[in-house]
Design an enzyme around this catalytic site. Structure first.
Site, mmCIF file in Angstrom:
data_model
loop_
_atom_site.group_PDB
_atom_site.id
_atom_site.type_symbol
_atom_site.label_atom_id
_atom_site.label_comp_id
_atom_site.label_asym_id
_atom_site.label_seq_id
_atom_site.Cartn_x
_atom_site.Cartn_y
_atom_site.Cartn_z
ATOM 1 N N ASP A 1 0.876 -1.161 0.000
ATOM 2 C CA ASP A 1 0.000 0.000 0.000
ATOM 3 C C ASP A 1 0.918 1.217 0.000
ATOM 4 O OD1 ASP A 1 -2.408 1.585 0.369
ATOM 5 O OD2 ASP A 1 -1.755 1.825 2.447
ATOM 6 N N ASP B 1 0.014 5.119 0.959
ATOM 7 C CA ASP B 1 -0.153 6.083 2.052
ATOM 8 C C ASP B 1 -0.182 5.366 3.398
ATOM 9 O OD1 ASP B 1 -0.310 8.071 0.107
ATOM 10 O OD2 ASP B 1 -2.494 8.010 0.033
ATOM 11 N N SER C 1 -2.494 11.239 5.370
ATOM 12 C CA SER C 1 -3.203 12.418 5.853
ATOM 13 C C SER C 1 -4.695 12.176 5.734
ATOM 14 C CB SER C 1 -2.815 13.648 5.031
ATOM 15 O OG SER C 1 -3.656 14.737 5.336
ATOM 16 N N GLN D 1 -6.669 5.837 -4.536
ATOM 17 C CA GLN D 1 -6.445 7.281 -4.645
ATOM 18 C C GLN D 1 -7.749 7.974 -5.027
ATOM 19 O OE1 GLN D 1 -3.736 9.015 -3.749
ATOM 20 N NE2 GLN D 1 -2.783 7.105 -3.070
ATOM 21 N N HIS E 1 -10.998 5.856 -8.275
ATOM 22 C CA HIS E 1 -12.445 5.934 -8.046
ATOM 23 C C HIS E 1 -12.811 6.269 -6.609
ATOM 24 C CE1 HIS E 1 -11.762 2.977 -11.392
ATOM 25 N NE2 HIS E 1 -12.473 3.921 -11.988
ATOM 26 N N ARG F 1 -10.997 -0.848 -6.253
ATOM 27 C CA ARG F 1 -10.825 -0.187 -4.961
ATOM 28 C C ARG F 1 -10.715 -1.218 -3.847
ATOM 29 N NH1 ARG F 1 -11.245 4.620 -2.411
ATOM 30 N NH2 ARG F 1 -12.240 4.642 -0.378
#
Length: 190
Positions: free
Chosen positions: A19, A21, A28, A64, A103, A112
């Site tokens: 992954d 982030d 964030s 994203q 998406h 997703r």
């Protein structure tokens, strides 16, 4: 999908899917929207380089939805990924593929996470028949669920949302957990 050409043939038991982030860079709740907000963990870059040097292929699979929400563009995302790719290259490593889902949660896509579509994109791009034996490293339950659904072994890191994910105890008891990506790589290569 961004791909770094590699003459090496790929094997699922020598593949680590990450992954982004919270695993590779600071996460964030307000989304990582600009190149300035894209702050990569130095230990993550070194860990990716160590995997590459040990003969592992490394890919990124990242939701994203900020694109669908209008917070940033796919061009901005590509700039972030180009920076990451360059940082990894400068450390002696390589990213073999980067797959992302642009998406929103209500768009009805199959990519997703927690759905396995992004991982299947990685599998197909690398010419693999299966992801059995590969690793999916994430900081959220949906990362672990995507790994399970795709047949990869899930691993949790405590960076990003990982400490909260671990505290909730929703993941499988046999899912290994590590302080960060570097600790996972220490364990995997140890």
């Amino acid at each position: 999908m961004t791909v770094t050409p590699n003459a090496t043939s790929y094997s699922p038991d020598r593949l680590v899917i990450l992954d982004r982030d919270g695993v590779i860079n600071r996460d964030s709740d307000a989304y990582v929207k600009t190149l300035d907000e894209f702050v990569v963990y130095p230990q993550a870059v070194d860990a990716i380089a160590r995997l590459t040097k040990a003969g592992y292929a490394v890919a990124v699979a990242t939701n994203q939805s900020g694109i669908a929400r209008g917070y940033f563009t796919s061009a901005t995302l590509e700039q972030m990924h180009a920076r990451l790719t360059e940082m990894v290259k400068n450390a002696g490593g390589r990213l073999d593929a980067i797959a992302y889902c642009p998406h929103g949660p209500d768009d009805g896509c199959d990519c997703r996470k927690p759905l396995p579509g992004l991982l299947y994109q990685v599998r197909d791009t690398l010419g693999l028949a299966t992801l059995a034996g590969s690793w999916m490293v994430g900081d959220s339950l949906r990362d672990l669920q995507a790994g399970d659904a795709a047949g990869a072994r899930p691993a949790l890191v405590r960076t990003g949302k990982g400490k909260n994910t671990e505290a909730k105890g929703q993941h499988a008891e046999d899912t290994p957990a590590f302080d960060d990506l570097a600790a996972f790589v220490d364990w995997l290569l140890g």
